[in-house]
Design a protein around this motif. Structure first.
Motif, short mmCIF file in Angstrom:
data_model
loop_
_atom_site.label_atom_id
_atom_site.label_comp_id
_atom_site.label_asym_id
_atom_site.label_seq_id
_atom_site.Cartn_x
_atom_site.Cartn_y
_atom_site.Cartn_z
N LYS A 157 -41.42 111.91 -18.82
CA LYS A 157 -41.20 110.48 -18.62
C LYS A 157 -39.71 110.22 -18.40
O LYS A 157 -38.87 110.68 -19.16
CB LYS A 157 -41.71 109.68 -19.81
N GLN A 165 -33.85 108.22 -23.84
CA GLN A 165 -33.60 109.09 -22.70
C GLN A 165 -32.56 110.17 -23.02
O GLN A 165 -32.40 111.14 -22.28
CB GLN A 165 -33.09 108.27 -21.50
N GLU A 183 -36.93 107.02 -17.27
CA GLU A 183 -36.74 105.58 -17.06
C GLU A 183 -35.56 105.36 -16.12
O GLU A 183 -34.48 105.91 -16.33
CB GLU A 183 -36.48 104.89 -18.39
N ARG A 235 -36.54 97.95 -13.94
CA ARG A 235 -36.53 99.09 -14.85
C ARG A 235 -37.95 99.64 -14.93
O ARG A 235 -38.88 98.93 -15.32
CB ARG A 235 -36.04 98.68 -16.23
N THR A 236 -38.12 100.90 -14.56
CA THR A 236 -39.45 101.47 -14.41
C THR A 236 -39.50 102.84 -15.08
O THR A 236 -38.57 103.63 -14.95
CB THR A 236 -39.80 101.63 -12.92
N GLU A 237 -40.59 103.12 -15.76
CA GLU A 237 -40.81 104.44 -16.34
C GLU A 237 -41.74 105.22 -15.43
O GLU A 237 -42.85 104.77 -15.12
CB GLU A 237 -41.41 104.32 -17.75
#
Length: 373
Positions: free
Chosen positions: A220, A278, A222, A210-212
């Motif tokens: 931004k 999100q 995710e 899991r990456t932003e």
């Protein structure tokens, strides 16, 4: 000048895109309702006070209203724009008048009229994608690994430069876009990536991180990443063209991908694999509309297609006041052999309205937090 730029760059594209989608959605209700013999008293794009309008020969008031955040079709015999029946009014109508109300129509006609709005949004999305694919084609990147990021899921699994990704959890893929779409909504979820190396297929289990990240506009986002760089990211594309029929089929496929991706995202929210921040509301949609407008007409139209699918899905949620809530009522009626009582429906509508308003407040809070951050 800053205010003028904000209005022309963000607000106007947002209002135009949303108004188009609302018009198509409500036109679906209107056309099937009229075909079913149900009288329509009002067709509004927007809520609140009427800005401009006219009444046609059938007695329908067509109007543009002041708050451009939705719209409605009001049927004869409805208490308000949410299609809650005015039980006392309908009860005192003649048989002929009652037959022209939504509440008095046959069950299947009511269900078809309600479902027609979301279906119209899906059809619009398919049509937009089909036109875009027919005119512009589709930029394709083959799923060949050019580089593996250090400390990534792919590196841990043993992916090597030159490997070609050929399947994900057993489903064959042929483009890197399919890889991105599949992996992005599966953070912290174990998957099997099949690669072709030296003529052999090798199954490699991995867990996308899991990456932003920041998108091209600095927003931004995710998502799940496995950490491979492909030729796509080095500008190596090929353009695939489609005949009109192939473009329609591709439009159906693209719309289906958005639907499945949305359900996967909701599942990730429920399981905690993705954050609820999100979830965006009208401010973020306005921002996206302005950003896409800066890329050109085709980008705005593509955004309209994505939003059209989202509006269709949102309205199918099984929440009273939304189309999905009405369909749930009709399903209950089909099982019981009679509709729910007026009191029960009114309570359910009030609860549904509170849920929708709460969701809007939460989404708008996310939007503002995102802007400030």
């Amino acid at each position: 000048m800053a205010i003028f730029g904000f209005i022309t760059g963000y607000i106007i594209p947002f209002v135009l895109v949303l108004s188009l989608l609302v018009f198509v959605h409500e036109m679906g209700h209107y056309l099937v309702g009229r075909w079913s013999g149900i009288r329509v008293t009002a067709f509004s794009v927007g809520f609140g006070p009427e800005l401009i309008g006219f009444t046609d020969s059938h007695g329908t008031r067509w109007k543009l209203s002041a708050i451009p955040l939705g719209g409605y079709v009001k049927f004869f015999g409805d208490e308000d724009a949410s299609s809650l029946p005015d039980a006392s009014s309908v009860a005192h109508m003649s048989e002929a008048d009652r037959a022209q109300t939504l509440a008095g129509a046959k069950l299947w006609k009511r269900a078809a009229t309600v479902a027609a709005g979301p279906i119209a949004n899906f059809i619009l999305a398919i049509a937009i994608f089909a036109v875009l694919f027919s005119v512009y084609g589709k930029m394709i990147a083959d799923p060949v690994v050019a580089e593996v990021r250090p400390d990534s899921a792919a590196a841990a699994a043993g992916v090597l430069p030159g490997d070609r990704l050929v399947a994900l959890d057993g489903s064959k893929i042929s483009t890197f876009e399919e890889v991105r779409r599949y992996v992005s909504v599966r953070p912290e979820t174990s998957i099997i990536v099949t690669v072709k190396r030296d003529g052999q297929d090798i199954d490699l289990p991995m867990v996308p991180k899991r990456t932003e990240i920041n998108d091209q506009f600095g927003n931004k986002v995710e998502l799940g990443l496995i950490g491979v760089v492909t030729n796509e990211e080095r500008g190596n594309f090929r353009r695939e063209t489609f005949t009109p029929l192939e473009a329609v089929a591709e439009g159906v496929k693209e719309t289906g991908n958005i639907i499945t991706g949305t359900f996967r995202y909701i599942g990730n929210l429920v399981t905690g694999r993705m954050k609820a921040d999100q979830l965006g509301g009208p401010v973020r949609v306005a921002q996206a509309s302005g950003q896409m407008a800066s890329l050109g007409f085709a980008a705005v139209i593509q955004l309209a297609a994505v939003l059209s699918v989202s509006i269709g899905l949102l309205n199918l949620m099984p929440v009273p006041v939304l189309d999905g809530g009405h369909l749930v009522f009709y399903a209950i009626e089909a099982v019981r052999g009679r509709p729910l009582g007026a009191g029960a429906q009114e309570i359910a509508f009030r609860i549904g309205l509170a849920m929708v308003l709460s969701l809007m407040v939460f989404a708008t809070f996310n939007d503002i937090t995102n802007l400030i951050g």
